[in-house]
Design a protein around this motif. Sequence first.
Motif, PDB file in Angstrom:
ATOM      1  N   CYS A  11      39.412 172.526 -63.861  1.00 24.35           N
ATOM      2  CA  CYS A  11      38.796 172.219 -65.148  1.00 24.35           C
ATOM      3  C   CYS A  11      37.350 172.693 -65.138  1.00 24.35           C
ATOM      4  O   CYS A  11      36.785 172.988 -64.081  1.00 24.35           O
ATOM      5  CB  CYS A  11      38.866 170.721 -65.456  1.00 24.35           C
ATOM      6  SG  CYS A  11      37.972 169.668 -64.295  1.00 24.35           S
ATOM      7  N   SER A  12      36.767 172.760 -66.329  1.00 23.71           N
ATOM      8  CA  SER A  12      35.405 173.283 -66.439  1.00 23.71           C
ATOM      9  C   SER A  12      34.538 172.406 -67.344  1.00 23.71           C
ATOM     10  O   SER A  12      34.114 172.828 -68.414  1.00 23.71           O
ATOM     11  CB  SER A  12      35.438 174.722 -66.971  1.00 23.71           C
ATOM     12  OG  SER A  12      34.142 175.297 -66.925  1.00 23.71           O
ATOM     13  N   PRO A  13      34.238 171.168 -66.909  1.00 32.22           N
ATOM     14  CA  PRO A  13      33.332 170.315 -67.683  1.00 32.22           C
ATOM     15  C   PRO A  13      31.870 170.655 -67.377  1.00 32.22           C
ATOM     16  O   PRO A  13      31.163 169.940 -66.676  1.00 32.22           O
ATOM     17  CB  PRO A  13      33.700 168.910 -67.193  1.00 32.22           C
ATOM     18  CG  PRO A  13      34.150 169.117 -65.784  1.00 32.22           C
ATOM     19  CD  PRO A  13      34.793 170.479 -65.747  1.00 32.22           C
ATOM     20  N   GLU A 348      31.807 162.385 -66.877  1.00 34.31           N
ATOM     21  CA  GLU A 348      32.859 161.675 -67.604  1.00 34.31           C
ATOM     22  C   GLU A 348      34.226 161.977 -67.001  1.00 34.31           C
ATOM     23  O   GLU A 348      35.069 161.095 -66.868  1.00 34.31           O
ATOM     24  CB  GLU A 348      32.828 162.064 -69.078  1.00 34.31           C
ATOM     25  CG  GLU A 348      31.576 161.579 -69.810  1.00 34.31           C
ATOM     26  CD  GLU A 348      31.474 162.144 -71.213  1.00 34.31           C
ATOM     27  OE1 GLU A 348      32.318 163.001 -71.577  1.00 34.31           O
ATOM     28  OE2 GLU A 348      30.544 161.759 -71.947  1.00 34.31           O
ATOM     29  N   VAL A 349      34.446 163.224 -66.631  1.00 35.93           N
ATOM     30  CA  VAL A 349      35.712 163.597 -65.994  1.00 35.93           C
ATOM     31  C   VAL A 349      35.807 162.986 -64.605  1.00 35.93           C
ATOM     32  O   VAL A 349      36.859 162.482 -64.201  1.00 35.93           O
ATOM     33  CB  VAL A 349      35.851 165.133 -65.923  1.00 35.93           C
ATOM     34  CG1 VAL A 349      37.077 165.527 -65.095  1.00 35.93           C
ATOM     35  CG2 VAL A 349      35.947 165.720 -67.322  1.00 35.93           C
ATOM     36  N   PHE A 350      34.703 163.024 -63.856  1.00 35.30           N
ATOM     37  CA  PHE A 350      34.648 162.461 -62.513  1.00 35.30           C
ATOM     38  C   PHE A 350      33.759 161.215 -62.547  1.00 35.30           C
ATOM     39  O   PHE A 350      32.542 161.295 -62.354  1.00 35.30           O
ATOM     40  CB  PHE A 350      34.059 163.472 -61.525  1.00 35.30           C
ATOM     41  CG  PHE A 350      34.846 164.742 -61.387  1.00 35.30           C
ATOM     42  CD1 PHE A 350      35.871 164.845 -60.465  1.00 35.30           C
ATOM     43  CD2 PHE A 350      34.560 165.838 -62.190  1.00 35.30           C
ATOM     44  CE1 PHE A 350      36.586 166.024 -60.326  1.00 35.30           C
ATOM     45  CE2 PHE A 350      35.276 167.026 -62.065  1.00 35.30           C
ATOM     46  CZ  PHE A 350      36.297 167.113 -61.140  1.00 35.30           C
ATOM     47  N   SER A 351      34.363 160.070 -62.807  1.00 35.65           N
ATOM     48  CA  SER A 351      33.567 158.839 -62.892  1.00 35.65           C
ATOM     49  C   SER A 351      33.361 158.281 -61.489  1.00 35.65           C
ATOM     50  O   SER A 351      34.318 158.029 -60.763  1.00 35.65           O
ATOM     51  CB  SER A 351      34.269 157.814 -63.778  1.00 35.65           C
ATOM     52  OG  SER A 351      35.574 157.545 -63.306  1.00 35.65           O
ATOM     53  N   ASN A 374      39.715 161.805 -64.270  1.00 32.45           N
ATOM     54  CA  ASN A 374      40.380 161.575 -65.547  1.00 32.45           C
ATOM     55  C   ASN A 374      41.160 162.840 -65.935  1.00 32.45           C
ATOM     56  O   ASN A 374      40.586 163.798 -66.455  1.00 32.45           O
ATOM     57  CB  ASN A 374      39.354 161.215 -66.622  1.00 32.45           C
ATOM     58  CG  ASN A 374      39.977 160.774 -67.927  1.00 32.45           C
ATOM     59  OD1 ASN A 374      40.990 161.309 -68.360  1.00 32.45           O
ATOM     60  ND2 ASN A 374      39.355 159.788 -68.568  1.00 32.45           N
ATOM     61  N   GLU A 375      42.458 162.833 -65.686  1.00 34.07           N
ATOM     62  CA  GLU A 375      43.274 164.023 -65.928  1.00 34.07           C
ATOM     63  C   GLU A 375      43.313 164.398 -67.406  1.00 34.07           C
ATOM     64  O   GLU A 375      43.252 165.584 -67.762  1.00 34.07           O
ATOM     65  CB  GLU A 375      44.705 163.788 -65.417  1.00 34.07           C
ATOM     66  CG  GLU A 375      44.796 163.545 -63.925  1.00 34.07           C
ATOM     67  CD  GLU A 375      46.224 163.306 -63.484  1.00 34.07           C
ATOM     68  OE1 GLU A 375      47.152 163.899 -64.095  1.00 34.07           O
ATOM     69  OE2 GLU A 375      46.438 162.535 -62.544  1.00 34.07           O
ATOM     70  N   GLU A 376      43.444 163.407 -68.268  1.00 36.09           N
ATOM     71  CA  GLU A 376      43.538 163.680 -69.707  1.00 36.09           C
ATOM     72  C   GLU A 376      42.250 164.312 -70.226  1.00 36.09           C
ATOM     73  O   GLU A 376      42.284 165.285 -70.993  1.00 36.09           O
ATOM     74  CB  GLU A 376      43.825 162.377 -70.450  1.00 36.09           C
ATOM     75  CG  GLU A 376      43.991 162.548 -71.949  1.00 36.09           C
ATOM     76  CD  GLU A 376      44.330 161.252 -72.653  1.00 36.09           C
ATOM     77  OE1 GLU A 376      44.152 161.187 -73.884  1.00 36.09           O
ATOM     78  OE2 GLU A 376      44.776 160.300 -71.963  1.00 36.09           O
ATOM     79  N   TYR A 381      38.858 170.607 -70.890  1.00 38.76           N
ATOM     80  CA  TYR A 381      37.886 171.581 -70.392  1.00 38.76           C
ATOM     81  C   TYR A 381      38.603 172.616 -69.525  1.00 38.76           C
ATOM     82  O   TYR A 381      38.582 172.549 -68.294  1.00 38.76           O
ATOM     83  CB  TYR A 381      36.797 170.885 -69.563  1.00 38.76           C
ATOM     84  CG  TYR A 381      36.020 169.840 -70.318  1.00 38.76           C
ATOM     85  CD1 TYR A 381      34.998 170.194 -71.183  1.00 38.76           C
ATOM     86  CD2 TYR A 381      36.308 168.486 -70.163  1.00 38.76           C
ATOM     87  CE1 TYR A 381      34.276 169.237 -71.870  1.00 38.76           C
ATOM     88  CE2 TYR A 381      35.589 167.514 -70.847  1.00 38.76           C
ATOM     89  CZ  TYR A 381      34.578 167.897 -71.696  1.00 38.76           C
ATOM     90  OH  TYR A 381      33.861 166.938 -72.372  1.00 38.76           O
ATOM     91  N   PRO A 382      39.290 173.576 -70.136  1.00 35.79           N
ATOM     92  CA  PRO A 382      40.046 174.560 -69.358  1.00 35.79           C
ATOM     93  C   PRO A 382      39.133 175.470 -68.537  1.00 35.79           C
ATOM     94  O   PRO A 382      37.949 175.632 -68.828  1.00 35.79           O
ATOM     95  CB  PRO A 382      40.794 175.352 -70.428  1.00 35.79           C
ATOM     96  CG  PRO A 382      39.976 175.185 -71.661  1.00 35.79           C
ATOM     97  CD  PRO A 382      39.390 173.812 -71.589  1.00 35.79           C
ATOM     98  N   TYR A 383      39.728 176.051 -67.524  1.00 33.12           N
ATOM     99  CA  TYR A 383      39.020 176.973 -66.632  1.00 33.12           C
ATOM    100  C   TYR A 383      38.399 178.131 -67.415  1.00 33.12           C
ATOM    101  O   TYR A 383      39.022 178.680 -68.330  1.00 33.12           O
ATOM    102  CB  TYR A 383      40.008 177.523 -65.596  1.00 33.12           C
ATOM    103  CG  TYR A 383      39.506 178.709 -64.805  1.00 33.12           C
ATOM    104  CD1 TYR A 383      38.637 178.545 -63.740  1.00 33.12           C
ATOM    105  CD2 TYR A 383      39.933 179.999 -65.123  1.00 33.12           C
ATOM    106  CE1 TYR A 383      38.189 179.637 -63.005  1.00 33.12           C
ATOM    107  CE2 TYR A 383      39.499 181.095 -64.394  1.00 33.12           C
ATOM    108  CZ  TYR A 383      38.628 180.897 -63.335  1.00 33.12           C
ATOM    109  OH  TYR A 383      38.189 181.985 -62.619  1.00 33.12           O
ATOM    110  N   GLU A 384      37.177 178.502 -67.042  1.00 29.15           N
ATOM    111  CA  GLU A 384      36.492 179.643 -67.638  1.00 29.15           C
ATOM    112  C   GLU A 384      36.012 180.561 -66.519  1.00 29.15           C
ATOM    113  O   GLU A 384      35.216 180.139 -65.671  1.00 29.15           O
ATOM    114  CB  GLU A 384      35.291 179.174 -68.473  1.00 29.15           C
ATOM    115  CG  GLU A 384      35.666 178.261 -69.628  1.00 29.15           C
ATOM    116  CD  GLU A 384      34.445 177.781 -70.399  1.00 29.15           C
ATOM    117  OE1 GLU A 384      33.336 178.270 -70.094  1.00 29.15           O
ATOM    118  OE2 GLU A 384      34.602 176.924 -71.286  1.00 29.15           O
TER     119      GLU A 384
END
Length: 401
Positions: A11-13, A348-351, A374-376, A381-384
């Motif tokens: 993911c790409s957050p 937020e993705v990695f709390s 948080n998988e959902e 944030y898809p890979y870029e």
Amino acid sequence: MKITDVKIFVCSPGRNFVTVKIHTDEGLTGIGDATLNGREKAVVAYLEDHLVPILIGRDPARIEDIWQYLYRGAYWRRGPVTMAAIAGIDMALWDIKAKAAGMPLYDLLGGASRDRLMCYSHAQGSDIGEAVDAAGALIEKGYRAVRIQAGIPGLPPVYGADGTTTNTASENNLPREELWSTSKYLRHTPGLFEAARNALGWDVELLHDVHHRLTPIEAARLGKDLEPFRLFWMEDAVAAEYQEGFRQIRAHTTTPLAVGEVFNTIWDARLLITEQLIDYIRMTSVHAGGITPLRRVVDLAGVYNVRTGFHGAMDMSPVCLACNIHLGYWAPNFGIQEYSGYPDEALEVFSGTWTMREGHLYPGQGPGHGVEFNEELAARYPYERSYLPVNRLEDGTLWHW
């Protein structure tokens, strides 16, 4: 307990991260970081095609045996892709073991050696004044250690010398080529730290990253020029391959030396540690193959009065940072922890349960390493695809980035 499934997420957050999640038949899960900045998909392929199939059905408590199996069991081993893949699995297994034990990871490692971890952050600017002002702003927030980089007169923005970001690309989405001049850098840098000491005083620790761009004799000259300003360390003075070159640097300067963020195994650091050619080892969990091998590096370093300075930039996920914090809390020879922060969306993705207050990091007190994925939210944030820059000298010669 048995491993029933291993999932890999990209993911790409704010930037790309590779995350490993291990599931067990008792409902416990663990997550690990397998990010290799700019080569993320290579690690994903290594995990999915080669490692995941041989993990199913294994006992997750046998961390050492699994690590040896993944490392020694492969004839082609070492290297950043292999070690990042193994690291993601290893961190997840330690997370599961600590959760099963009902204790924070640092307790499982042997307990705390200190109450807090001093950390440093990055101050940079397009010129000396801007960089010193940025350092002052960090000090006002409570930091007692700051890494300072400043733009070099006569050169366009260069990563590692000013505020240029790490993952950048040109208009055609290929690596951006940057320009470098060693002579201009060597003339400019002592003035940066003279200005910093004049403005910031002597109660703050100052660090500097050379970014592998010098030869040993050039690094020795810079270290000698910086001695009056009492740096905490001079980082990555020469390319990591030039380990014997540190003998020459050490012979000519008393400025403390740090290296190792691109090291992958204890063998990369062995000569530097055993000959006491460095003062801080900068290896990090994700690039070193996980917690299991990095503990060995820490122990070896401690025998030779080398302290830890784990890499902690945004090219590793908050999972890796959490593991580094727990290792630092335990390590008797802890030195300092890099902390460059993360975008809000990444946190937020990695709390996580670790905290940073007034220039110090504190691990979470719950079971495991304290970071949940948080998988959902990650799916938003898809890979870029992104690249690190490429560096050239003024005559066009390809140089160390």
